[in-house]
Design an enzyme around this catalytic site. Structure first.
Site, PDB file in Angstrom:
ATOM      1  N   LYS A  98      -1.384  -3.375  13.519  1.00 15.80           N
ATOM      2  CA  LYS A  98      -2.311  -3.000  12.462  1.00 15.80           C
ATOM      3  C   LYS A  98      -1.620  -2.072  11.467  1.00 15.80           C
ATOM      4  CE  LYS A  98      -4.290   0.878  15.072  1.00 15.80           C
ATOM      5  NZ  LYS A  98      -5.538   1.518  15.538  1.00 15.80           N
TER       6      LYS A  98
ATOM      7  N   ARG B   8     -16.712   6.189  18.892  1.00 14.76           N
ATOM      8  CA  ARG B   8     -16.681   5.394  17.659  1.00 14.76           C
ATOM      9  C   ARG B   8     -17.537   4.140  17.831  1.00 14.76           C
ATOM     10  NH1 ARG B   8     -10.278   5.219  16.253  1.00 14.76           N
ATOM     11  NH2 ARG B   8     -10.390   3.837  18.064  1.00 14.76           N
TER      12      ARG B   8
ATOM     13  N   TYR C 222       6.967  21.473 -10.951  1.00 14.97           N
ATOM     14  CA  TYR C 222       5.630  21.835 -11.409  1.00 14.97           C
ATOM     15  C   TYR C 222       5.205  23.191 -10.851  1.00 14.97           C
ATOM     16  CZ  TYR C 222       4.683  17.121 -13.202  1.00 14.97           C
ATOM     17  OH  TYR C 222       4.701  15.953 -13.912  1.00 14.97           O
TER      18      TYR C 222
ATOM     19  N   MET D 103       5.155  13.111  -8.231  1.00 18.50           N
ATOM     20  CA  MET D 103       4.696  11.773  -7.891  1.00 18.50           C
ATOM     21  C   MET D 103       5.864  10.845  -7.540  1.00 18.50           C
ATOM     22  SD  MET D 103       2.394   9.101 -10.133  1.00 18.50           S
ATOM     23  CE  MET D 103       0.982  10.198 -10.211  1.00 18.50           C
TER      24      MET D 103
END
Length: 369
Positions: free
Chosen positions: A40, A136, A263, A310
């Site tokens: 997964k 769950r 930054y 980023m």
């Protein structure tokens, strides 16, 4: 997001290491145990299709999170059994049957909704989920399980398995696990018609709690070579990390004492020093809270200074290395190593999250194909 193949940042996946880890674990569990390889979340960031094809003959079946992940494997040519661990929408049952997928049914409410929509359950292969304490999904009593199993069989479904999931199998204190195991065993004993396949063991339970193994296991993070517990428990035998993460220096400059970097000007050079720029940032999954963590250049630890952007980050270098010099974010360089667990400790999280956050912008380079 398109893979950025024209920059030097890449994840290198050693498929043979994954296959070796599967075989190593299989050697330490009962011989006739069915092995589900959990692929997964794009095989925990390693690439589900490539991983599944490489180990398809080493495992019995695959487990995924949802229908789309299962369809991706089928459409790529995977013929092994595929178990979808989470509930699917009732209206997608026909699609699951057409693709010969095994679905999880976790409540009577789901079955009633399927009936209300006129869903044909005939021929659907099903595993029933038991909530033994994870909280769950799943039935919470033998009475619920018996009712659901009977109704599924009446609907024409092929009820192949029943399973549960442990909440604390990767912790030193196993009291919660033992409670869940006792609950699950008691529920199994009270079933009117017990399915053939019974599984409870994830990676951690398979490694450290052999008493939880019934006749199938679900192997996830361990087949990728990582310790499910982080460092809480020592691995009972060696596993090989399958993923390394590398980039390269794209700029190197000397800055003066007092120069600000990044930054927010969150780093100020305390002396004249060399700063290297590396093309990876939080859009790639290398998050801002890794400022202060060290990467490897030429076998030396180089601290991330300034806020991670980023697309780029900056590191303090010991000398003016040439452009293109390799930077190791996860993996080995010389006699030093950075593991996904090390990164996780810096971020106060788990290695699973580190791997799964590596975005599709990072190309995967496969060894062993």
């Amino acid at each position: 997001m398109i893979p950025s193949v024209h920059r030097p940042t890449r994840a290198i996946i050693n498929l043979q290491a994954i296959a070796d880890n599967v075989r190593t674990i299989q050697q330490h569990i009962p011989r006739d145990t069915k092995t589900y390889a959990v692929v997964k979340a794009d095989a925990y960031g390693h690439g589900a299709v490539k991983t599944a094809h490489f180990i398809s003959r080493s495992v019995d079946a695959f487990a995924v999170s949802n229908l789309d992940e299962a369809l991706e494997l089928r459409q790529s040519g995977i013929s092994n059994d595929i178990l979808i661990l989470g509930p699917i929408a009732p209206e997608d049952v026909d699609l699951a049957k057409e693709s010969a997928l095994t679905v999880t049914v976790s409540s009577q409410n789901w079955l009633e909704l399927a009936r209300s929509q006129g869903v044909d359950m005939q021929g659907l292969t099903v595993h029933v989920k038991v909530d033994s304490g994870m909280g769950r999904i799943g039935v919470r009593s033998a009475e619920e399980a018996n009712t659901l199993l009977a109704e599924l069989q009446k609907s024409g479904s092929r009820v192949e398995g029943i399973f549960t999931h442990f909440a604390t199998a990767d912790e030193a204190d196993d009291s919660k696990l033992q409670q869940q195991l006792a609950f699950f065993k008691n529920l199994l004993e009270r079933l009117d018609n017990r399915p053939n396949l019974i599984h409870a063991s994830n990676s951690a339970a398979s490694l450290w709690h052999g008493e939880t193994i019934f006749n199938a296991v679900r192997l996830g993070i361990a087949i990728y070579g990582l310790n499910p517990s982080g460092t809480a428990l020592p691995l009972p035998y060696p596993l090989k990390p399958a993923l390394s993460l590398e980039s390269a220096l794209i700029q190197v400059k000397k800055v003066e004492k007092g120069a600000d970097i990044g930054y927010g000007a969150s780093y100020t050079a305390s002396a004249e020093q060399y700063i290297g720029t590396v093309p990876i940032g939080y859009a790639d999954g290398w998050t801002r809270d890794l400022q202060g963590f060290s990467l490897l250049v030429d076998g030396l630890e180089c601290e991330i200074v300034g806020r991670i952007s980023m697309d780029q980050l900056t590191i303090r270098l010991s000398e003016p290395y040439p452009l293109g010099t390799k930077v190791t974010l996860i993996g080995s360089d010389g006699d030093k190593e950075i593991s996904a667990t090390d990164v996780a400790h810096k971020r106060d999280t788990i290695s699973y999250e580190i791997l799964c956050l590596l975005s599709s912008r990072i190309p995967r380079l496969y060894l062993g194909l």
